[in-house]
Motif scaffolding. Structure first.
Motif, PDB file in Angstrom:
ATOM      1  N   UNK A  82      46.778  60.212   1.348  1.00 46.40           N
ATOM      2  CA  UNK A  82      47.705  61.158   0.727  1.00 46.40           C
ATOM      3  C   UNK A  82      49.133  60.637   0.782  1.00 46.40           C
ATOM      4  N   UNK A  83      49.568  60.163   1.954  1.00 43.60           N
ATOM      5  CA  UNK A  83      50.933  59.661   2.086  1.00 43.60           C
ATOM      6  C   UNK A  83      51.145  58.433   1.205  1.00 43.60           C
ATOM      7  N   UNK A  84      50.144  57.585   1.115  1.00 41.15           N
ATOM      8  CA  UNK A  84      50.277  56.367   0.324  1.00 41.15           C
ATOM      9  C   UNK A  84      50.350  56.666  -1.161  1.00 41.15           C
ATOM     10  N   UNK A 142      56.512  67.167   7.923  1.00 43.05           N
ATOM     11  CA  UNK A 142      55.989  67.327   6.573  1.00 43.05           C
ATOM     12  C   UNK A 142      55.831  65.956   5.932  1.00 43.05           C
ATOM     13  N   UNK A 143      55.124  65.906   4.840  1.00 44.82           N
ATOM     14  CA  UNK A 143      54.910  64.646   4.138  1.00 44.82           C
ATOM     15  C   UNK A 143      56.223  64.082   3.599  1.00 44.82           C
ATOM     16  N   UNK A 144      57.176  64.961   3.295  1.00 45.72           N
ATOM     17  CA  UNK A 144      58.432  64.499   2.696  1.00 45.72           C
ATOM     18  C   UNK A 144      59.290  63.722   3.684  1.00 45.72           C
ATOM     19  N   UNK A 145      59.083  63.919   4.970  1.00 45.57           N
ATOM     20  CA  UNK A 145      59.812  63.127   5.961  1.00 45.57           C
ATOM     21  C   UNK A 145      59.387  61.667   5.916  1.00 45.57           C
ATOM     22  N   UNK A 146      58.190  61.391   5.421  1.00 46.23           N
ATOM     23  CA  UNK A 146      57.698  60.025   5.320  1.00 46.23           C
ATOM     24  C   UNK A 146      57.924  59.426   3.937  1.00 46.23           C
ATOM     25  N   UNK A 151      62.348  56.401  -0.603  1.00 48.18           N
ATOM     26  CA  UNK A 151      61.855  56.484  -1.976  1.00 48.18           C
ATOM     27  C   UNK A 151      62.512  55.460  -2.890  1.00 48.18           C
ATOM     28  N   UNK A 152      63.769  55.136  -2.626  1.00 48.72           N
ATOM     29  CA  UNK A 152      64.474  54.149  -3.450  1.00 48.72           C
ATOM     30  C   UNK A 152      64.613  52.856  -2.662  1.00 48.72           C
ATOM     31  N   UNK A 153      63.817  51.878  -3.013  1.00 44.00           N
ATOM     32  CA  UNK A 153      63.868  50.571  -2.369  1.00 44.00           C
ATOM     33  C   UNK A 153      64.907  49.718  -3.082  1.00 44.00           C
ATOM     34  N   UNK A 154      65.974  49.365  -2.373  1.00 46.88           N
ATOM     35  CA  UNK A 154      67.094  48.665  -3.006  1.00 46.88           C
ATOM     36  C   UNK A 154      66.671  47.303  -3.522  1.00 46.88           C
ATOM     37  N   UNK A 214      54.211  53.300  10.550  1.00 41.96           N
ATOM     38  CA  UNK A 214      53.891  53.694  11.925  1.00 41.96           C
ATOM     39  C   UNK A 214      55.066  54.401  12.580  1.00 41.96           C
ATOM     40  N   UNK A 215      56.228  53.810  12.495  1.00 43.17           N
ATOM     41  CA  UNK A 215      57.381  54.328  13.228  1.00 43.17           C
ATOM     42  C   UNK A 215      57.828  55.684  12.697  1.00 43.17           C
ATOM     43  N   UNK A 216      57.891  55.833  11.378  1.00 44.35           N
ATOM     44  CA  UNK A 216      58.362  57.095  10.805  1.00 44.35           C
ATOM     45  C   UNK A 216      57.459  58.251  11.206  1.00 44.35           C
TER      46      UNK A 216
END
Length: 300
Positions: A82-84, A142-146, A151-154, A214-216
């Motif tokens: 789900x997170x992926x 919540x899922x949004x914390x991960x 979300x924006x990879x520079x 893992x860390x998040x």
């Protein structure tokens, strides 16, 4: 009929050295993978005694049985999937839109925004400000914390911007405007279909990052039912690690040795369990991944 091309002794020696180097490189790359798979299917005793070199010794499934008998593994798999999926979709969409905006030369803040994006690659607020920010937004656990913080990879934004500037002709935008289109229509109808290679690159990078995250999850999640696979596998490994302080607690020595051997076996089984889905998916995206990386970097 074309004549036979003769090769000199120097050419043959050169090719021989190249083939030898490639062969050694291939062996050095493949052998660790084969070794990990063989260890995961061997018995704990054979593994600890160092009798596994290439093929599994005393073939068994003890490591996988110890992993999958834990019900949290299945919930961890579902959470990670789900997170992926959500993280990849959100991250790819946000990053691609940012790349599209920065690729438009008529955008007045393009250079300033690019510089601002670049600064975030070298300086960050850190874990504590991020934690406080997510807490204030009620996103902890919540899922949004991960998903949202990364979300924006520079780096992917810069690669995507370079791809669009070098691979999508500007004449297509002019043609879209002549047909009554606008920026949104040009982005959805023209840019996205032509940007499949770079979209595959972004999707694969986001999927890999979220799958191995893992860390998040360790910092922002406190509900065991929401833990991703990596946290669950870590907990399984810790639970099967022998604490030497138990030597005087009356614990059976044979049981301790069995747990120690199983702990060593679990390391290899966990590697296979956590890596197999990505190994299965990657071949289907490989051609887009290679093409997107080469176009986005060489032409930039």
């Amino acid at each position: 009929m074309a004549g036979h091309i003769k090769t000199s002794a120097g050419d043959k020696a050169y090719l021989g050295i190249i083939y030898l180097f490639l062969g050694l490189f291939t062996i050095c790359t493949i052998y660790p993978l084969v070794y990990v798979v063989s260890c995961s299917f061997s018995s704990p005793e054979a593994l600890v005694q160092g009798r596994v070199f290439f093929w599994p010794v005393e073939f068994g499934l003890q490591g996988y049985q110890a992993v999958f008998k834990n019900s949290q593994v299945w919930s961890g798999y579902l959470n990670t999937i789900l997170y992926t999926v959500v993280g990849t979709m959100v991250g790819t969409a946000v990053t691609m839109m940012a790349a599209y905006v920065l690729s438009r030369r008529e955008f007045p803040l393009r250079k300033g925004m690019t510089a601002l994006f670049m600064v975030t690659m070298f300086f960050g607020g850190g874990t504590i400000p991020m934690y406080l920010w997510l807490k204030r937004l009620h996103m902890l656990n919540t899922i949004w914390a991960l998903v949202l913080p990364g979300a924006c990879n520079v780096w992917m934004t810069i690669i995507g911007r370079t791809f669009l500037q070098s691979s999508v002709p500007e004449e297509l935008f002019d043609a879209t405007c002549l047909d009554g289109g606008d920026y949104l229509r040009y982005f959805t109808k023209v840019v996205l279909p032509l940007a499949k290679p770079i979209l595959a690159v972004m999707a694969l990078n986001f999927a890999l990052g979220h799958w191995n995250s893992y860390y998040s999850a360790l910092v922002y999640l406190n509900d065991a039912g929401k833990y991703p696979l990596q946290i669950v596998l870590r907990n399984i490994l810790i639970q099967n690690t022998v604490d030497m302080t138990d030597m005087g607690s009356g614990m059976d020595v044979n049981s301790m040795l069995h747990n120690q051997y199983l702990s060593e076996l679990l390391k290899y089984s966990l590697i296979i369990v956590s890596s197999l889905p990505l190994l299965v998916i990657y071949p289907f995206l490989q051609k887009y991944f290679i093409k997107g990386v080469m176009i986005g970097s060489v032409k930039g």
